[in-house]
Design a protein around this motif. Structure first.
Motif, PDB file in Angstrom:
ATOM      1  N   LYS A  63       0.755  -1.527  -0.015  1.00 40.69           N
ATOM      2  CA  LYS A  63      -0.100   0.023  -0.058  1.00 40.69           C
ATOM      3  C   LYS A  63       1.040   1.322   0.645  1.00 40.69           C
ATOM      4  O   LYS A  63       1.976   0.909   0.769  1.00 40.69           O
ATOM      5  CB  LYS A  63      -0.962  -0.317   0.920  1.00 40.69           C
ATOM      6  CG  LYS A  63      -1.771   0.671   0.742  1.00 40.69           C
ATOM      7  CD  LYS A  63      -3.224   0.534   2.278  1.00 40.69           C
ATOM      8  CE  LYS A  63      -3.687  -0.910   2.293  1.00 40.69           C
ATOM      9  NZ  LYS A  63      -4.220  -0.839   3.339  1.00 40.69           N
ATOM     10  N   GLY A  64       0.313   1.819  -0.902  1.00 39.42           N
ATOM     11  CA  GLY A  64       1.280   3.265  -0.945  1.00 39.42           C
ATOM     12  C   GLY A  64       2.548   3.562  -2.118  1.00 39.42           C
ATOM     13  O   GLY A  64       3.108   4.357  -2.469  1.00 39.42           O
ATOM     14  N   ARG A  65       2.677   2.243  -2.516  1.00 37.30           N
ATOM     15  CA  ARG A  65       3.702   1.974  -3.106  1.00 37.30           C
ATOM     16  C   ARG A  65       3.161   1.122  -4.844  1.00 37.30           C
ATOM     17  O   ARG A  65       3.796   1.105  -5.534  1.00 37.30           O
ATOM     18  CB  ARG A  65       4.921   0.709  -2.661  1.00 37.30           C
ATOM     19  CG  ARG A  65       5.673   1.520  -1.048  1.00 37.30           C
ATOM     20  CD  ARG A  65       6.508   0.426  -0.889  1.00 37.30           C
ATOM     21  NE  ARG A  65       5.905  -0.909  -0.984  1.00 37.30           N
ATOM     22  CZ  ARG A  65       6.683  -1.995  -0.886  1.00 37.30           C
ATOM     23  NH1 ARG A  65       7.674  -1.826  -2.284  1.00 37.30           N
ATOM     24  NH2 ARG A  65       6.566  -2.894  -0.804  1.00 37.30           N
ATOM     25  N   PHE A  66       2.775   0.443  -4.209  1.00 36.09           N
ATOM     26  CA  PHE A  66       2.055  -0.290  -5.391  1.00 36.09           C
ATOM     27  C   PHE A  66       0.741   0.869  -6.433  1.00 36.09           C
ATOM     28  O   PHE A  66      -0.159   0.956  -5.466  1.00 36.09           O
ATOM     29  CB  PHE A  66       1.591  -1.770  -5.466  1.00 36.09           C
ATOM     30  CG  PHE A  66       3.190  -2.430  -5.128  1.00 36.09           C
ATOM     31  CD1 PHE A  66       4.255  -1.995  -5.371  1.00 36.09           C
ATOM     32  CD2 PHE A  66       2.911  -4.015  -5.740  1.00 36.09           C
ATOM     33  CE1 PHE A  66       4.805  -2.746  -4.799  1.00 36.09           C
ATOM     34  CE2 PHE A  66       3.993  -4.863  -5.539  1.00 36.09           C
ATOM     35  CZ  PHE A  66       5.297  -4.194  -4.912  1.00 36.09           C
ATOM     36  N   THR A  67       0.572   0.924  -7.352  1.00 32.75           N
ATOM     37  CA  THR A  67      -0.748   1.146  -8.379  1.00 32.75           C
ATOM     38  C   THR A  67      -1.519   0.209  -8.990  1.00 32.75           C
ATOM     39  O   THR A  67      -0.718  -0.167 -10.538  1.00 32.75           O
ATOM     40  CB  THR A  67      -0.625   2.387  -8.452  1.00 32.75           C
ATOM     41  OG1 THR A  67      -0.449   3.519  -7.516  1.00 32.75           O
ATOM     42  CG2 THR A  67      -2.490   3.284  -9.490  1.00 32.75           C
ATOM     43  N   ILE A  68      -2.508  -0.296  -9.068  1.00 28.02           N
ATOM     44  CA  ILE A  68      -3.191  -1.004  -9.808  1.00 28.02           C
ATOM     45  C   ILE A  68      -4.393  -0.473 -10.564  1.00 28.02           C
ATOM     46  O   ILE A  68      -4.710   0.600 -10.514  1.00 28.02           O
ATOM     47  CB  ILE A  68      -4.045  -2.250  -9.445  1.00 28.02           C
ATOM     48  CG1 ILE A  68      -4.362  -3.096 -10.224  1.00 28.02           C
ATOM     49  CG2 ILE A  68      -5.653  -1.901  -8.327  1.00 28.02           C
ATOM     50  CD1 ILE A  68      -4.944  -4.612 -10.023  1.00 28.02           C
ATOM     51  N   SER A  69      -4.346  -0.428 -11.997  1.00 27.56           N
ATOM     52  CA  SER A  69      -4.990   0.342 -12.924  1.00 27.56           C
ATOM     53  C   SER A  69      -5.462  -0.616 -14.187  1.00 27.56           C
ATOM     54  O   SER A  69      -4.917  -1.838 -14.197  1.00 27.56           O
ATOM     55  CB  SER A  69      -4.156   1.856 -13.190  1.00 27.56           C
ATOM     56  OG  SER A  69      -3.325   0.935 -14.324  1.00 27.56           O
ATOM     57  N   ARG A  70      -7.450  -0.090 -14.787  1.00 28.68           N
ATOM     58  CA  ARG A  70      -7.430  -1.025 -15.733  1.00 28.68           C
ATOM     59  C   ARG A  70      -7.412  -0.169 -17.314  1.00 28.68           C
ATOM     60  O   ARG A  70      -8.040   0.599 -16.780  1.00 28.68           O
ATOM     61  CB  ARG A  70      -7.946  -1.708 -15.930  1.00 28.68           C
ATOM     62  CG  ARG A  70      -9.459  -1.709 -14.952  1.00 28.68           C
ATOM     63  CD  ARG A  70     -10.105  -2.677 -14.698  1.00 28.68           C
ATOM     64  NE  ARG A  70     -10.237  -3.720 -15.778  1.00 28.68           N
ATOM     65  CZ  ARG A  70     -11.282  -4.693 -15.224  1.00 28.68           C
ATOM     66  NH1 ARG A  70     -11.732  -4.703 -14.373  1.00 28.68           N
ATOM     67  NH2 ARG A  70     -11.614  -5.302 -16.417  1.00 28.68           N
TER      68      ARG A  70
END
Length: 122
Positions: A63-70
């Motif tokens: 949390k705070g380091r990784f970002t999921i998107s689509r």
């Protein structure tokens, strides 16, 4: 749905990588997730996203380091990873849920990609 994960590689501590997961057909109505498995350990949840990208969830460790998107037009899910640590070293798997939302549990996921290796060197 066939899923193809890519973008893994070798990176130094503190570096960044972006993983991609391309689907062979549309999965615009499915939640998606990323999991990872380090050598000798169980597969762990990393991040999940619902069908329209409006809801995301993360493991506390990222949390705070990784970002999921689509990108629903490109049928692709991404995992942007920053401030990488040695403990992030693992094979990363993307998966498609049978439901419209993602989950931190592997049970709802019916399709899994082949995995892409991320190695973080100190």
């Amino acid at each position: 749905v066939q899923l193809q994960a890519s973008g893994g590689g070798l990176v130094q501590t503190g570096g960044s990588l972006r993983l991609s997961c391309a689907a062979s057909r549309t999965f615009s109505n499915n939640g998606m997730g990323w999991f990872r498995q380090a050598p000798g350990k169980e597969r762990d949840f990393v991040a999940a996203i619902n069908w329209n990208g409006g809801s995301t969830s993360y493991a506390d460790s990222v949390k705070g380091r990784f970002t999921i998107s689509r990108d629903r037009v490109k049928n692709t899910v991404y995992l942007q990873m920053t401030s990488l640590k040695a403990e992030d070293t693992a094979v990363y798997y993307c998966a498609a849920s049978r439901y419209a939302y993602g989950s931190s549990q592997p049970g709802p996921y019916t399709n899994w990609g082949q995995g892409t290796l991320v190695t973080v060197s100190s």
